[in-house]
Design a protein around this motif. Structure first.
Motif, PDB file in Angstrom:
ATOM      1  N   UNK A 200       0.790  -1.235   0.000  1.00 44.55           N
ATOM      2  CA  UNK A 200       0.000   0.000   0.000  1.00 44.55           C
ATOM      3  C   UNK A 200       0.825   1.290   0.000  1.00 44.55           C
ATOM      4  N   UNK A 201       1.802   1.429   0.929  1.00 36.64           N
ATOM      5  CA  UNK A 201       2.584   2.687   0.942  1.00 36.64           C
ATOM      6  C   UNK A 201       3.310   2.940  -0.380  1.00 36.64           C
ATOM      7  N   UNK A 202       3.835   1.864  -0.966  1.00 35.01           N
ATOM      8  CA  UNK A 202       4.580   2.029  -2.221  1.00 35.01           C
ATOM      9  C   UNK A 202       3.639   2.472  -3.339  1.00 35.01           C
ATOM     10  N   UNK A 203       2.482   1.779  -3.420  1.00 27.59           N
ATOM     11  CA  UNK A 203       1.517   2.102  -4.471  1.00 27.59           C
ATOM     12  C   UNK A 203       0.997   3.522  -4.293  1.00 27.59           C
TER      13      UNK A 203
ATOM     14  N   UNK B 253       0.474   9.354  -5.958  1.00 28.01           N
ATOM     15  CA  UNK B 253       0.752  10.799  -5.838  1.00 28.01           C
ATOM     16  C   UNK B 253       1.604  11.287  -6.992  1.00 28.01           C
ATOM     17  N   UNK B 254       2.569  10.462  -7.369  1.00 26.85           N
ATOM     18  CA  UNK B 254       3.434  10.883  -8.478  1.00 26.85           C
ATOM     19  C   UNK B 254       2.676  10.939  -9.802  1.00 26.85           C
TER      20      UNK B 254
ATOM     21  N   UNK C 161       2.258   2.983 -12.078  1.00 25.40           N
ATOM     22  CA  UNK C 161       2.574   1.671 -12.657  1.00 25.40           C
ATOM     23  C   UNK C 161       3.980   1.227 -12.251  1.00 25.40           C
ATOM     24  N   UNK C 162       4.938   2.183 -12.272  1.00 20.36           N
ATOM     25  CA  UNK C 162       6.316   1.869 -11.917  1.00 20.36           C
ATOM     26  C   UNK C 162       6.397   1.349 -10.488  1.00 20.36           C
ATOM     27  N   UNK C 163       5.742   2.049  -9.572  1.00 22.03           N
ATOM     28  CA  UNK C 163       5.790   1.650  -8.162  1.00 22.03           C
ATOM     29  C   UNK C 163       5.094   0.309  -7.955  1.00 22.03           C
ATOM     30  N   UNK C 164       4.002   0.091  -8.671  1.00 23.23           N
ATOM     31  CA  UNK C 164       3.299  -1.177  -8.548  1.00 23.23           C
ATOM     32  C   UNK C 164       4.188  -2.328  -9.013  1.00 23.23           C
ATOM     33  N   UNK C 165       4.934  -2.085 -10.079  1.00 15.53           N
ATOM     34  CA  UNK C 165       5.829  -3.138 -10.569  1.00 15.53           C
ATOM     35  C   UNK C 165       6.981  -3.377  -9.601  1.00 15.53           C
ATOM     36  N   UNK C 166       7.440  -2.295  -8.978  1.00 17.15           N
ATOM     37  CA  UNK C 166       8.461  -2.465  -7.929  1.00 17.15           C
ATOM     38  C   UNK C 166       7.932  -3.383  -6.838  1.00 17.15           C
ATOM     39  N   UNK C 167       6.730  -3.066  -6.361  1.00 20.45           N
ATOM     40  CA  UNK C 167       6.125  -3.844  -5.278  1.00 20.45           C
ATOM     41  C   UNK C 167       5.936  -5.292  -5.716  1.00 20.45           C
ATOM     42  N   UNK C 168       5.545  -5.444  -6.986  1.00 22.90           N
ATOM     43  CA  UNK C 168       5.329  -6.798  -7.497  1.00 22.90           C
ATOM     44  C   UNK C 168       6.630  -7.601  -7.497  1.00 22.90           C
ATOM     45  N   UNK C 169       7.700  -6.951  -7.893  1.00 23.67           N
ATOM     46  CA  UNK C 169       8.962  -7.700  -7.976  1.00 23.67           C
ATOM     47  C   UNK C 169       9.527  -8.004  -6.596  1.00 23.67           C
TER      48      UNK C 169
ATOM     49  N   UNK D 124       7.522  -8.596  -3.900  1.00 25.79           N
ATOM     50  CA  UNK D 124       6.659  -9.575  -3.248  1.00 25.79           C
ATOM     51  C   UNK D 124       6.450 -10.847  -4.085  1.00 25.79           C
ATOM     52  N   UNK D 125       6.911 -10.871  -5.312  1.00 24.00           N
ATOM     53  CA  UNK D 125       6.662 -11.991  -6.226  1.00 24.00           C
ATOM     54  C   UNK D 125       5.183 -12.287  -6.345  1.00 24.00           C
ATOM     55  N   UNK D 126       4.379 -11.241  -6.401  1.00 27.32           N
ATOM     56  CA  UNK D 126       2.930 -11.436  -6.438  1.00 27.32           C
ATOM     57  C   UNK D 126       2.310 -10.311  -7.269  1.00 27.32           C
ATOM     58  N   UNK D 127       1.361 -10.611  -8.168  1.00 29.70           N
ATOM     59  CA  UNK D 127       0.783  -9.575  -9.039  1.00 29.70           C
ATOM     60  C   UNK D 127      -0.255  -8.695  -8.360  1.00 29.70           C
ATOM     61  N   UNK D 128      -0.549  -8.916  -7.106  1.00 28.51           N
ATOM     62  CA  UNK D 128      -1.569  -8.107  -6.435  1.00 28.51           C
ATOM     63  C   UNK D 128      -1.338  -6.590  -6.569  1.00 28.51           C
ATOM     64  N   UNK D 129      -0.107  -6.089  -6.404  1.00 31.09           N
ATOM     65  CA  UNK D 129       0.098  -4.634  -6.545  1.00 31.09           C
ATOM     66  C   UNK D 129      -0.313  -4.101  -7.923  1.00 31.09           C
ATOM     67  N   UNK D 130      -0.142  -4.911  -8.957  1.00 30.26           N
ATOM     68  CA  UNK D 130      -0.551  -4.475 -10.293  1.00 30.26           C
ATOM     69  C   UNK D 130      -2.070  -4.328 -10.345  1.00 30.26           C
TER      70      UNK D 130
END
Lengths: 247, 221
Positions: free
Chosen positions: B15-18, B23-24, B175-183, B185-191
């Motif tokens: 959540x914080x990352x996304x 905001x960006x 999108x960039x931050x979501x992909x960071x979070x995904x990589x 956590x190894x999970x597509x939930x952030x996307x």
């Protein structure tokens, strides 16, 4: 150039591409005079009117209005136009502004009046055309006749020395024509110099000082309304007058 | 399935990352949209000067940047400019690319709007002594903008979506931050979170656009 005419146009030619619309027209208008210009469509009467405030650039000739050489490159055309009011067939009110907004725009941006003063002057102008109670209405909320009267108010608010009317009643339903002519008659009585392109022959007959008949880019003949309507000398004038009186 | 795409634990962690990304994205949009509008307005005003010396270069400019894929333009600026000794960073590259690309689109919309205002409006304004610029500012532009409001909004919607291109040049948007979070956590939930946020962000605009378009249709009837 010494002249006692408020409008002095000489040898005006206008070409649109290969079309020769004005073929050397002279028009002199005295102060407080009401000149009516009639003629068949395509005769150049509207073009002549539009040359007088340089909405249309004449191809050659000279135009002096109230002592200002309109075709001189050194003339501040925007300043000169303030003294020449113009009323259009299609009103051309600004649809995104109220009636008062329409009337005050040039007062504020051209004449440099403050908002309060402009609005006071604007209300006086609307009062003169009988629409003081419509100041806050937008053009869409007004009838055609009322819109044209607001357009007249927009011009007179700037206290012009001459008013040009380009078929001011042609776009109106017949029952709305009277109110606009009424306002024009009032202007006439206040001594406004007016040049009117119109087919309102009844109005021409009892209000005009002079009727000018144009055909094919030239002034064919001119004179007092009675002379032009009852006793036209030229065949073309006779034919035209006969035609419109049959309607 | 739910473990993979709607993992609550991961949502909490990401959540914080996304949110930073959101905001960006908003910040990027708030820079890029006004910049594009301004560029478009300048182009449209220049186009209203009926002079071939202004007109032809302008048309070439607009055509070029409308035909140029924005992603290619962005990558070219980001990867190419350093070789010309100009290192601008991702954010500046996005701003410039969007100014060039979306400015051209906005420009065409403004131009159509200006053309939609009857000539008589300018004639009336000029006959009272307003200058060309005053007539444009007080009489033509307000009507022009109102006439093309649905198109402006529609283009703005596209621009906000296009900000996701920033992820390619490492601008930390949604999108960039979501992909960071995904990589991490190894999970597509952030996307999925990012997708939902994009939708929630843009859906009100889409609704507004529909209403404007319906009103424009009703006005035409």
């Amino acid at each position: 150039m010494a002249t006692n005419h408020i409008v002095d146009a000489r040898a005006i030619h206008k070409h649109f591409g290969t079309l020769h619309v004005l073929k050397g027209v002279d028009l002199k208008v005295d102060e407080r005079e009401l000149v009516f210009i009639i003629g068949p469509s395509g005769s150049g009467k509207s073009t002549l009117l539009r040359c007088l405030n340089r909405l249309e650039e004449p191809s050659s000739g000279s135009i002096v209005v109230d002592g200002i050489d309109m075709l001189d490159a050194k003339t501040d055309i925007n300043h000169a136009r303030r003294r020449i009011g113009m009323v259009f067939q299609s009103f051309n009110l600004y649809p995104h502004m109220t009636a008062l907004g329409n009337v005050t725009l040039a007062l504020r941006k051209v004449a440099g009046k403050g908002r309060a003063e402009a609005e006071a002057l604007g209300r006086v102008a609307l009062e003169r055309v009988g629409l003081a109670d419509r100041a806050e209405h937008t053009p869409g909320q007004l009838s055609g006749g009322q819109q044209q009267r607001v357009a007249i108010a927009r011009s007179i608010a700037l206290e012009p020395r001459v008013m040009l009317f380009d078929e001011p009643t042609s776009a109106l339903d017949p029952e709305l024509v009277g109110s606009v002519l009424e306002v024009m008659r009032g202007l006439r009585e206040s001594g406004m110099t007016m040049i009117v392109v119109s087919h309102e022959m009844g109005f021409a007959r009892n209000a005009a000082d002079r009727v000018v008949f144009m055909d094919d880019g030239l002034i064919v003949e001119q004179g007092p309304p009675a002379a032009i309507f009852e006793n036209p000398t030229h065949e073309r004038t006779r034919a035209f007058i006969g035609q419109i009186q049959r309607h | 399935m739910i473990e993979a795409f709607f993992n609550i634990e991961i949502m909490k962690a990401a959540w914080p990352i996304v949110l930073t990304g959101l905001w960006n994205t908003i910040l990027l949009s708030l820079i890029v949209v006004p910049l594009g509008l301004l560029g478009g307005l300048i182009l449209a005003l220049l186009a209203s000067i009926k002079n071939p010396l202004v007109r032809w270069p302008l048309m070439a400019w607009v055509d070029f940047f409308r035909a140029f894929p924005p992603l290619v333009l962005l990558v070219l600026l980001f990867a190419g400019l350093p070789f010309a000794g100009l290192e601008l960073g991702g954010f500046a590259c996005v701003a410039i690319a969007f100014f060039l690309n979306t400015g051209s689109y906005y420009g065409e919309i403004f131009r159509a709007g200006i053309d939609s205002v009857p000539v008589g409006q300018v004639e009336a304004a000029r006959s009272t002594g307003l200058t060309r610029m005053q007539a444009m500012r007080y009489v033509v532009l307000p009507q022009a903008v109102r006439n093309v409001m649905p198109d402006l909004l529609s283009n703005t919607l596209e621009v906000v979506k296009l900000t996701s291109l920033g992820s390619v040049v490492a601008v930390p948007e949604l999108l960039y931050e979501a992909r960071q979070a995904q990589s991490i956590t190894y999970n597509p939930t952030p996307i999925v979170m990012a997708a939902v946020i994009y939708f929630l962000l843009l859906w009100p605009l889409v609704r507004l656009l529909s209403r404007l378009e319906n009103r424009a249709l009703a006005g035409r009837r």
